[in-house]
Write a protein that holds these residues in place. Sequence first.
Motif, PDB file in Angstrom:
ATOM      1  N   ARG A 314       0.840  -1.206   0.000  1.00 43.29           N
ATOM      2  CA  ARG A 314       0.000   0.000   0.000  1.00 43.29           C
ATOM      3  C   ARG A 314       0.876   1.258   0.000  1.00 43.29           C
ATOM      4  O   ARG A 314       0.596   2.229  -0.681  1.00 43.29           O
ATOM      5  CB  ARG A 314      -0.928   0.009   1.223  1.00 43.29           C
ATOM      6  CG  ARG A 314      -2.397  -0.301   0.882  1.00 43.29           C
ATOM      7  CD  ARG A 314      -3.346   0.272   1.912  1.00 43.29           C
ATOM      8  NE  ARG A 314      -3.031  -0.159   3.284  1.00 43.29           N
ATOM      9  CZ  ARG A 314      -3.437  -1.315   3.806  1.00 43.29           C
ATOM     10  NH1 ARG A 314      -4.182  -2.147   3.093  1.00 43.29           N
ATOM     11  NH2 ARG A 314      -3.120  -1.646   5.041  1.00 43.29           N
ATOM     12  N   LEU A 315       1.953   1.204   0.755  1.00 43.78           N
ATOM     13  CA  LEU A 315       2.865   2.352   0.781  1.00 43.78           C
ATOM     14  C   LEU A 315       3.522   2.530  -0.583  1.00 43.78           C
ATOM     15  O   LEU A 315       3.655   3.635  -1.091  1.00 43.78           O
ATOM     16  CB  LEU A 315       3.938   2.164   1.857  1.00 43.78           C
ATOM     17  CG  LEU A 315       3.455   2.047   3.311  1.00 43.78           C
ATOM     18  CD1 LEU A 315       4.654   1.933   4.253  1.00 43.78           C
ATOM     19  CD2 LEU A 315       2.603   3.256   3.708  1.00 43.78           C
ATOM     20  N   ARG A 316       3.911   1.387  -1.194  1.00 45.22           N
ATOM     21  CA  ARG A 316       4.582   1.460  -2.506  1.00 45.22           C
ATOM     22  C   ARG A 316       3.643   2.003  -3.572  1.00 45.22           C
ATOM     23  O   ARG A 316       4.051   2.670  -4.507  1.00 45.22           O
ATOM     24  CB  ARG A 316       5.061   0.069  -2.922  1.00 45.22           C
ATOM     25  CG  ARG A 316       6.324  -0.340  -2.251  1.00 45.22           C
ATOM     26  CD  ARG A 316       6.908  -1.597  -2.892  1.00 45.22           C
ATOM     27  NE  ARG A 316       8.023  -2.074  -2.076  1.00 45.22           N
ATOM     28  CZ  ARG A 316       8.002  -3.186  -1.357  1.00 45.22           C
ATOM     29  NH1 ARG A 316       6.960  -3.988  -1.404  1.00 45.22           N
ATOM     30  NH2 ARG A 316       9.043  -3.520  -0.634  1.00 45.22           N
ATOM     31  N   ASP A 317       2.372   1.692  -3.438  1.00 44.66           N
ATOM     32  CA  ASP A 317       1.403   2.125  -4.444  1.00 44.66           C
ATOM     33  C   ASP A 317       1.117   3.619  -4.364  1.00 44.66           C
ATOM     34  O   ASP A 317       0.535   4.194  -5.275  1.00 44.66           O
ATOM     35  CB  ASP A 317       0.090   1.347  -4.273  1.00 44.66           C
ATOM     36  CG  ASP A 317       0.241  -0.087  -4.750  1.00 44.66           C
ATOM     37  OD1 ASP A 317       1.261  -0.362  -5.421  1.00 44.66           O
ATOM     38  OD2 ASP A 317      -0.626  -0.921  -4.448  1.00 44.66           O
ATOM     39  N   ASP A 318       1.489   4.241  -3.272  1.00 49.50           N
ATOM     40  CA  ASP A 318       1.317   5.686  -3.141  1.00 49.50           C
ATOM     41  C   ASP A 318       2.496   6.344  -3.857  1.00 49.50           C
ATOM     42  O   ASP A 318       3.625   6.326  -3.370  1.00 49.50           O
ATOM     43  CB  ASP A 318       1.294   6.050  -1.649  1.00 49.50           C
ATOM     44  CG  ASP A 318       1.142   7.544  -1.425  1.00 49.50           C
ATOM     45  OD1 ASP A 318       1.493   8.337  -2.329  1.00 49.50           O
ATOM     46  OD2 ASP A 318       0.693   7.919  -0.333  1.00 49.50           O
ATOM     47  N   SER A 319       2.239   6.892  -5.060  1.00 48.59           N
ATOM     48  CA  SER A 319       3.369   7.358  -5.882  1.00 48.59           C
ATOM     49  C   SER A 319       4.131   8.484  -5.207  1.00 48.59           C
ATOM     50  O   SER A 319       5.334   8.632  -5.389  1.00 48.59           O
ATOM     51  CB  SER A 319       2.875   7.775  -7.270  1.00 48.59           C
ATOM     52  OG  SER A 319       1.784   8.643  -7.170  1.00 48.59           O
ATOM     53  N   ALA A 320       3.445   9.308  -4.431  1.00 48.26           N
ATOM     54  CA  ALA A 320       4.145  10.395  -3.744  1.00 48.26           C
ATOM     55  C   ALA A 320       5.092   9.839  -2.681  1.00 48.26           C
ATOM     56  O   ALA A 320       6.239  10.259  -2.571  1.00 48.26           O
ATOM     57  CB  ALA A 320       3.134  11.347  -3.109  1.00 48.26           C
ATOM     58  N   LEU A 321       4.589   8.880  -1.950  1.00 50.04           N
ATOM     59  CA  LEU A 321       5.401   8.280  -0.885  1.00 50.04           C
ATOM     60  C   LEU A 321       6.591   7.519  -1.477  1.00 50.04           C
ATOM     61  O   LEU A 321       7.709   7.599  -0.979  1.00 50.04           O
ATOM     62  CB  LEU A 321       4.524   7.338  -0.053  1.00 50.04           C
ATOM     63  CG  LEU A 321       5.054   6.983   1.323  1.00 50.04           C
ATOM     64  CD1 LEU A 321       5.274   8.222   2.163  1.00 50.04           C
ATOM     65  CD2 LEU A 321       4.086   6.034   2.024  1.00 50.04           C
ATOM     66  N   ALA A 322       6.307   6.799  -2.561  1.00 56.98           N
ATOM     67  CA  ALA A 322       7.378   6.045  -3.212  1.00 56.98           C
ATOM     68  C   ALA A 322       8.449   7.000  -3.742  1.00 56.98           C
ATOM     69  O   ALA A 322       9.651   6.739  -3.629  1.00 56.98           O
ATOM     70  CB  ALA A 322       6.802   5.198  -4.343  1.00 56.98           C
ATOM     71  N   ALA A 323       8.001   8.128  -4.298  1.00 59.66           N
ATOM     72  CA  ALA A 323       8.968   9.106  -4.807  1.00 59.66           C
ATOM     73  C   ALA A 323       9.801   9.665  -3.662  1.00 59.66           C
ATOM     74  O   ALA A 323      11.027   9.814  -3.768  1.00 59.66           O
ATOM     75  CB  ALA A 323       8.229  10.236  -5.530  1.00 59.66           C
ATOM     76  N   LEU A 324       9.142   9.982  -2.561  1.00 59.45           N
ATOM     77  CA  LEU A 324       9.846  10.525  -1.399  1.00 59.45           C
ATOM     78  C   LEU A 324      10.883   9.528  -0.891  1.00 59.45           C
ATOM     79  O   LEU A 324      12.033   9.889  -0.609  1.00 59.45           O
ATOM     80  CB  LEU A 324       8.840  10.847  -0.287  1.00 59.45           C
ATOM     81  CG  LEU A 324       9.399  11.418   1.003  1.00 59.45           C
ATOM     82  CD1 LEU A 324      10.068  12.761   0.751  1.00 59.45           C
ATOM     83  CD2 LEU A 324       8.298  11.562   2.043  1.00 59.45           C
TER      84      LEU A 324
END
Lengths: 505, 453
Positions: A314-324
């Motif tokens: 779920r965290l990986r699927d959040d593109s903003a979080l993954a980018a951060l």
Amino acid sequence: MVTKGSYKIKSILHPGPVLAWSVANSRLCKPTRRSVPVADRSSHFFTSAKSLSLNRSLAIAMVATSAAMAPCPAQSAEMPVVTQINPVVTQINPVPTLIKGVTLWSAVADEGPLATAELLVVGDKIKCIGVTVADPAAKDPRARKSCSAQAGAAVVRDFGGLATVTPGFIESLARIGQVEIELEDGTHDGVARRASNFAHIRAIDGIVTHSRTVEAARKGGVTTTLARPQGNALVVGQSAAFRTQAKLIDAALVRDAVAIHVNLGDHAKNGEPYVGARSGQLALLREILGQATRLNSADPKKKLSPAEAQSLQRLRDDSALAALAGLLKAGRPLVAHVDRADDIAALLRLKRELPFRLVIAGGAEAHVIAAELSAAKVPVILSPVRAKPYDPDNRRASDAAAAILAKAGVVVGLATADTYNARNLRWDAGFAIAHGLERSLALAAISRTIAVVFDLAAGSRPVTGTIIEGGPADLLVFDGDPLGLTGRLRLVATAGEIELDPQQR
Amino acid sequence: MLHGFAFMRPTCLVGALVFSLALLAPNASMARPPIANDKTTLLRNGTVWTATGVVLHQTDILWRDGRIAAMGKNLLGRPDTHTIDVKGKIVTPGLVDMHSHLGVYAAPFAKAKQDGNEMTMPTTPFVRAIDAFDPEDLAIARAVEGGVTTALILPGSGNVMGGQALYVKLFGKTVAEMQVSNPPRAMKWAMGENPKRVYGERTMMPSARLGHAWVMRQKLFDAREVRDLQDRWDRDSKSDAKAPPRPFRPDLEPLVALLRGEVLLQVHCYEVHDIETLLRVAEEFNFKVAAIHHALEAWKVPKLLKEHAVAVATFADLWGFKMEAYDASAFSPKLLHEAGVRLALKTDHPVLDAKWFAFEAAKAHHYGLPEQAALQAVTRNPALAIGLGNRIGTLEVGRDADVLVWPQSPFVIGAQPERVFIDGVQVVGDGVNAQAAWSVDARGNAGVCGCGH
């Protein structure tokens, strides 16, 4: 007009993070038919997106994401940080130029001024630094040789011994090339709303190099500038550094994904959604950074329970979080735009809890906790340099802030944060000198220090903020004091591109 | 800028009007009395930039009762004369900022202190800056440290007719103490983008320049009618005891006064076609425009401005933030000066910090405005454009003793005067800022001042 949707995405738009990641992994996914029209309607999409107060950078991130994500299987690897840029060759002055009759002020630490200096510029590099009459016994190695011998058919620009050469200046907090007319929404990159973390928004997608703001900055000696996404979101996105001389951003780009930018304090309260007062802002930032840290520290070999795996995905699927997470993993600094000393102290607390590089931007009250910043090795990009202590956030601003910070051992950069008058950056350095900052530190604060803080020498088109043999030819020639009002700019070289007697409009 | 950023960045705000007429504005009688200052002060051996265009070397200036009594070499004081040696230093008149929102957008900035724009109807010529001015604005004490001694406080530019201006000297605890005695009347209007943005967003008139001009003319038709009725009454009914009272409309009184030539009109106006519209309306109703403010395109039509005797109060190098500020030139002050237009610079505080007003002149000088002309652009010329040219703005016998002593040229980076005198009283100097010293908040924050060591 290209008809294939996927091709159009690659050629017209910069690949978004997910697409870039796919390219980097040699597994470019073919977009489904459903996603193609989205890209084909990109111009319409921008218009409607802007009407929703979205910005161009975000629109591009969304198009690329939707085009690439739909058909691609969920991936687990971290995202690459650096955007794939078309290999456009920078326009370089083909004629070598010998600059002579100048005093060289290199901004290299501990390097004194070099009188009767000569500099040979070939292509985008400084090929030779020497003096008119070489002295093999000179203490300064630069004075042991002359450049005239290897100048060949170079064009000679002789300034008669009275001029001073400095590195090109670097502005780091303005909106140069991003905002043409502040009150005309259509001329700038808009403000991203409706989320707190926009780490996947990239300033590079919104930059216009053919801008009067770029021209005015360059003609005032600003040869490199840092762009960051607009908005009052808590995590506002990724910045890009570019030179102020090129037709397109691809050619001007110094480095993409330079830093992650975060707003804190009173101005962050203007964001949408409302992220709350300070405690709320810090709690949210702690949560976002904590999740990114968790992504980065996940051990791929460890066997996870289905629930754990799902939670991580779920965290990986959040593109903003993954980018951060990608940016943090790559060691990019987190730039906090913040003024109040208490807010800066809160960030220092956060830094003790979680691993990240911190840079303070603005920092009106940073000098109040100079010792703490020095101990934590946190640099400050001070702006405005002339204290304007009229807001509740900056009541303790001081004209002597730069000097106080430097004396405490804090690395200090200076910025105008002024899109239109970044051309006055050198006078901000002069102002800091008038209020106690050592002269060499003041020059470094608008050149070398900024390059170091933002790792601008690390890319394939380095900017060093110094004048060194073999280094990039970003340099300025001044009659009079470069950091004073008598200083008159006679020559600007931007990656070797030379402009004589630049005039403001 | 004004509307969207009204809270944090009150820009380009509109004007007001000081009444001295008995019925509406008794404030003139409340204005500060001459300061009891019969002690004489003598500055010795200064390099005096008089702002008349002349620089006097090794010259003494003597003042008494707040006015300059003598200038020359080897002046003699009395035994009780306070004598200050200013050899090697530069002496100038106090700076005159003719476009300021000090006190009406008071610091520290707060919603509670946004008092410069009455944006509830597009024409409010009847509102007065004097009623909004807060003498406890922290920026006032800082402005004095930068050498500003007189300011014209204008309402903002959200309205077509913003209101009436307040003339202050930057020394005093109350509005009455700070107000210039027997002030002229001045009124602020705004052309161009701001009013139509404010009212257009509410789908009200004006939403375009079309409506803007009509809104102006409508009020001027009304005012002209009142004036004509008054004139007829003065001619036919004045001596008739049975006649009805003289026609009077308090809401139109400032405009009637404008039509009678009693008001100095100060207009926020950037673009050439807006300048033309303003002058077209002025011609139709036969009134004068004292100055256009901001005026970032004035450099294109210096001849027009000279013909109409319109002064220009402009920024040195601010530009770009909105469409009407986009075609600005850093060489504008130089070009206007060369064309013979009366050129003033101003800060639009808090758009630019009033403390660094001299830096504006310094930058204009950098871009080609001659040194003494740059001084005049922040002293004599604004004083003339606001109707105080016979009292302030130059160093001459008989002028108010608003005097600055600079350790070096006022046009070096970071220049600040080491002494500031207002009406002959030292407000800043010897490590003390008398204007800051009385405010608890300013005392706590500024440590009195970093001024005049």
